[in-house]
Scaffold this motif. Sequence first.
Motif, PDB file in Angstrom:
ATOM      1  N   ASN A 115       0.874  -1.175   0.000  1.00 46.39           N
ATOM      2  CA  ASN A 115       0.000   0.000   0.000  1.00 46.39           C
ATOM      3  C   ASN A 115       0.911   1.224   0.000  1.00 46.39           C
ATOM      4  O   ASN A 115       1.725   1.386   0.915  1.00 46.39           O
ATOM      5  N   ALA A 116       0.797   2.085  -0.998  1.00 45.50           N
ATOM      6  CA  ALA A 116       1.686   3.246  -1.126  1.00 45.50           C
ATOM      7  C   ALA A 116       1.644   4.153   0.096  1.00 45.50           C
ATOM      8  O   ALA A 116       2.609   4.867   0.376  1.00 45.50           O
ATOM      9  N   GLU A 117       0.544   4.108   0.841  1.00 44.36           N
ATOM     10  CA  GLU A 117       0.405   4.980   2.012  1.00 44.36           C
ATOM     11  C   GLU A 117       1.089   4.419   3.246  1.00 44.36           C
ATOM     12  O   GLU A 117       1.367   5.163   4.192  1.00 44.36           O
ATOM     13  N   VAL A 118       1.366   3.103   3.259  1.00 43.49           N
ATOM     14  CA  VAL A 118       1.975   2.461   4.433  1.00 43.49           C
ATOM     15  C   VAL A 118       2.944   1.389   3.924  1.00 43.49           C
ATOM     16  O   VAL A 118       2.638   0.202   3.940  1.00 43.49           O
ATOM     17  N   LEU A 119       4.119   1.808   3.506  1.00 41.11           N
ATOM     18  CA  LEU A 119       5.097   0.870   2.960  1.00 41.11           C
ATOM     19  C   LEU A 119       5.778   0.080   4.076  1.00 41.11           C
ATOM     20  O   LEU A 119       6.003   0.602   5.168  1.00 41.11           O
ATOM     21  N   SER A 120       6.118  -1.160   3.785  1.00 43.57           N
ATOM     22  CA  SER A 120       6.757  -2.005   4.797  1.00 43.57           C
ATOM     23  C   SER A 120       8.283  -1.865   4.785  1.00 43.57           C
ATOM     24  O   SER A 120       8.959  -2.451   5.625  1.00 43.57           O
ATOM     25  N   PHE A 121       8.834  -1.120   3.850  1.00 42.99           N
ATOM     26  CA  PHE A 121      10.280  -0.978   3.725  1.00 42.99           C
ATOM     27  C   PHE A 121      10.838  -0.049   4.806  1.00 42.99           C
ATOM     28  O   PHE A 121      10.147   0.843   5.301  1.00 42.99           O
ATOM     29  N   GLY A 122      12.111  -0.262   5.129  1.00 34.84           N
ATOM     30  CA  GLY A 122      12.764   0.567   6.129  1.00 34.84           C
ATOM     31  C   GLY A 122      13.070   1.968   5.623  1.00 34.84           C
ATOM     32  O   GLY A 122      12.978   2.258   4.429  1.00 34.84           O
ATOM     33  N   ASP A 123      13.458   2.835   6.552  1.00 36.21           N
ATOM     34  CA  ASP A 123      13.822   4.205   6.198  1.00 36.21           C
ATOM     35  C   ASP A 123      15.095   4.208   5.348  1.00 36.21           C
ATOM     36  O   ASP A 123      15.989   3.373   5.521  1.00 36.21           O
ATOM     37  N   ARG A 124      15.136   5.163   4.423  1.00 36.07           N
ATOM     38  CA  ARG A 124      16.355   5.457   3.643  1.00 36.07           C
ATOM     39  C   ARG A 124      16.937   4.199   2.993  1.00 36.07           C
ATOM     40  O   ARG A 124      18.114   3.920   3.093  1.00 36.07           O
ATOM     41  N   PHE A 125      16.087   3.469   2.277  1.00 39.32           N
ATOM     42  CA  PHE A 125      16.510   2.214   1.656  1.00 39.32           C
ATOM     43  C   PHE A 125      16.750   2.349   0.151  1.00 39.32           C
ATOM     44  O   PHE A 125      17.649   1.707  -0.394  1.00 39.32           O
ATOM     45  N   PHE A 126      15.975   3.179  -0.539  1.00 38.90           N
ATOM     46  CA  PHE A 126      16.013   3.232  -1.995  1.00 38.90           C
ATOM     47  C   PHE A 126      16.749   4.461  -2.514  1.00 38.90           C
ATOM     48  O   PHE A 126      16.733   5.522  -1.893  1.00 38.90           O
ATOM     49  N   ASP A 127      17.361   4.288  -3.679  1.00 44.02           N
ATOM     50  CA  ASP A 127      18.028   5.400  -4.361  1.00 44.02           C
ATOM     51  C   ASP A 127      17.049   6.231  -5.176  1.00 44.02           C
ATOM     52  O   ASP A 127      17.294   7.418  -5.423  1.00 44.02           O
ATOM     53  N   ALA A 128      15.972   5.607  -5.622  1.00 41.96           N
ATOM     54  CA  ALA A 128      14.963   6.318  -6.412  1.00 41.96           C
ATOM     55  C   ALA A 128      13.608   5.671  -6.175  1.00 41.96           C
ATOM     56  O   ALA A 128      13.508   4.475  -5.876  1.00 41.96           O
ATOM     57  N   TYR A 129      12.570   6.484  -6.331  1.00 41.76           N
ATOM     58  CA  TYR A 129      11.180   6.045  -6.192  1.00 41.76           C
ATOM     59  C   TYR A 129      10.451   6.520  -7.437  1.00 41.76           C
ATOM     60  O   TYR A 129      10.487   7.705  -7.775  1.00 41.76           O
ATOM     61  N   THR A 130       9.812   5.597  -8.144  1.00 40.96           N
ATOM     62  CA  THR A 130       9.056   5.963  -9.330  1.00 40.96           C
ATOM     63  C   THR A 130       7.606   5.526  -9.182  1.00 40.96           C
ATOM     64  O   THR A 130       7.306   4.513  -8.535  1.00 40.96           O
ATOM     65  N   ILE A 131       6.718   6.307  -9.781  1.00 40.62           N
ATOM     66  CA  ILE A 131       5.303   5.929  -9.821  1.00 40.62           C
ATOM     67  C   ILE A 131       4.722   6.513 -11.106  1.00 40.62           C
ATOM     68  O   ILE A 131       4.822   7.704 -11.355  1.00 40.62           O
ATOM     69  N   ALA A 132       4.175   5.655 -11.952  1.00 41.45           N
ATOM     70  CA  ALA A 132       3.669   6.083 -13.257  1.00 41.45           C
ATOM     71  C   ALA A 132       2.181   5.761 -13.368  1.00 41.45           C
ATOM     72  O   ALA A 132       1.781   4.597 -13.247  1.00 41.45           O
ATOM     73  N   PHE A 133       1.393   6.793 -13.572  1.00 39.29           N
ATOM     74  CA  PHE A 133      -0.051   6.663 -13.753  1.00 39.29           C
ATOM     75  C   PHE A 133      -0.705   5.908 -12.601  1.00 39.29           C
ATOM     76  O   PHE A 133      -1.626   5.121 -12.806  1.00 39.29           O
ATOM     77  N   GLY A 134      -0.194   6.154 -11.399  1.00 42.64           N
ATOM     78  CA  GLY A 134      -0.740   5.446 -10.251  1.00 42.64           C
ATOM     79  C   GLY A 134      -1.136   6.336  -9.097  1.00 42.64           C
ATOM     80  O   GLY A 134      -2.043   5.998  -8.328  1.00 42.64           O
ATOM     81  N   ILE A 135      -0.493   7.489  -8.957  1.00 48.09           N
ATOM     82  CA  ILE A 135      -0.689   8.250  -7.723  1.00 48.09           C
ATOM     83  C   ILE A 135      -2.078   8.861  -7.636  1.00 48.09           C
ATOM     84  O   ILE A 135      -2.595   9.089  -6.544  1.00 48.09           O
ATOM     85  N   ARG A 136      -2.719   9.089  -8.778  1.00 50.14           N
ATOM     86  CA  ARG A 136      -4.066   9.679  -8.711  1.00 50.14           C
ATOM     87  C   ARG A 136      -5.089   8.685  -8.167  1.00 50.14           C
ATOM     88  O   ARG A 136      -6.191   9.085  -7.778  1.00 50.14           O
ATOM     89  N   GLU A 147       5.532   8.749   2.474  1.00 54.02           N
ATOM     90  CA  GLU A 147       6.179   7.447   2.495  1.00 54.02           C
ATOM     91  C   GLU A 147       7.302   7.370   1.460  1.00 54.02           C
ATOM     92  O   GLU A 147       8.355   6.777   1.710  1.00 54.02           O
ATOM     93  N   ALA A 148       7.065   7.956   0.294  1.00 49.14           N
ATOM     94  CA  ALA A 148       8.119   7.992  -0.726  1.00 49.14           C
ATOM     95  C   ALA A 148       9.347   8.698  -0.176  1.00 49.14           C
ATOM     96  O   ALA A 148      10.483   8.232  -0.356  1.00 49.14           O
ATOM     97  N   HIS A 149       9.129   9.801   0.502  1.00 48.57           N
ATOM     98  CA  HIS A 149      10.248  10.560   1.082  1.00 48.57           C
ATOM     99  C   HIS A 149      10.954   9.736   2.154  1.00 48.57           C
ATOM    100  O   HIS A 149      12.187   9.696   2.212  1.00 48.57           O
ATOM    101  N   ARG A 150      10.185   9.037   2.966  1.00 48.46           N
ATOM    102  CA  ARG A 150      10.759   8.262   4.077  1.00 48.46           C
ATOM    103  C   ARG A 150      11.686   7.158   3.586  1.00 48.46           C
ATOM    104  O   ARG A 150      12.771   6.948   4.147  1.00 48.46           O
ATOM    105  N   VAL A 151      11.266   6.426   2.553  1.00 48.13           N
ATOM    106  CA  VAL A 151      12.041   5.247   2.140  1.00 48.13           C
ATOM    107  C   VAL A 151      13.226   5.596   1.236  1.00 48.13           C
ATOM    108  O   VAL A 151      14.045   4.725   0.936  1.00 48.13           O
ATOM    109  N   LEU A 152      13.337   6.867   0.843  1.00 44.79           N
ATOM    110  CA  LEU A 152      14.467   7.276   0.000  1.00 44.79           C
ATOM    111  C   LEU A 152      15.684   7.627   0.844  1.00 44.79           C
ATOM    112  O   LEU A 152      15.567   8.217   1.922  1.00 44.79           O
ATOM    113  N   LYS A 153      16.853   7.274   0.329  1.00 45.38           N
ATOM    114  CA  LYS A 153      18.101   7.706   0.943  1.00 45.38           C
ATOM    115  C   LYS A 153      18.255   9.212   0.758  1.00 45.38           C
ATOM    116  O   LYS A 153      17.627   9.807  -0.122  1.00 45.38           O
ATOM    117  N   PHE A 154      19.113   9.821   1.568  1.00 46.44           N
ATOM    118  CA  PHE A 154      19.466  11.208   1.302  1.00 46.44           C
ATOM    119  C   PHE A 154      20.168  11.266  -0.054  1.00 46.44           C
ATOM    120  O   PHE A 154      21.056  10.453  -0.346  1.00 46.44           O
TER     121      PHE A 154
END
Length: 243
Positions: A115-136, A147-154
């Motif tokens: 669920n994009a609103e409650v991701l199970s991944f840890g903080d600062r895990f990904f280098d990039a987050y993409t979403i295409a034709f889904g966020i609406r 959540e996208a911000h949380r799971v991204l690395k600095f």
Amino acid sequence: MSETVSFGYEEVSPDEKEGRVGAVFSSVARKYDVMNDAMSAGMHRLWKDKFVRRVKPREGEQILDMAGGTGDIAFRMAAQGASITVSDINQDMLDVGIERAMERGIDGLVWSRQNAEVLSFGDRFFDAYTIAFGIRNVTHIDKALAEAHRVLKFGGRFFCLEFSTTEWPGFKEVYDAYSHHLVPKIGQAIAGDAESYRYLIESIRRFPPMPEFEKMIRAAGFKHTKVEPIMGGLVAIHSGWKV
């Protein structure tokens, strides 16, 4: 008063929206990519190619492709050597993507129902987050962005490809007429489901305009945000950085 959210032109409870959106995508999953070709005359492929060029996936990166369902974006990024986690709230969409990957001989993708609103991944895990034709289609867009911000690395980057409102004079009226009157008929003819495609068109109309959505991305904590309109804003690539 209890909270309501938009489901197309209707106002419904958050739980009802999640259930109804799930039913829409379960219904259209098997014909989703065929319908994308039919509705956009194949142009969605060019938009997705441009989107991935903007993401610039690199070997060794961990990238989360949210609402990645049938794998269109993930397949393109995996070809650049990145490690891709494909996530979607809808298992039927993921199942189609897994089948497509097997048919194409694409190995190494991670498929994860999320669920994009409650991701199970840890903080600062990904280098990039993409979403295409889904966020609406997300019930609470602000929560998904947080959540996208949380799971991204600095130094991580956020990229979103989404429909918007074209600003080309004359084209807007033509597209509105086409989408409202013809797309549901195409959906009925190809997917046997006019109502799901009526909702998908209505959801585009209810999505925030480009400047407003950019403000939402900034409010989630992203910096150096940018909007790149395509076809006058019919589609737009939104981006931001976690710094």
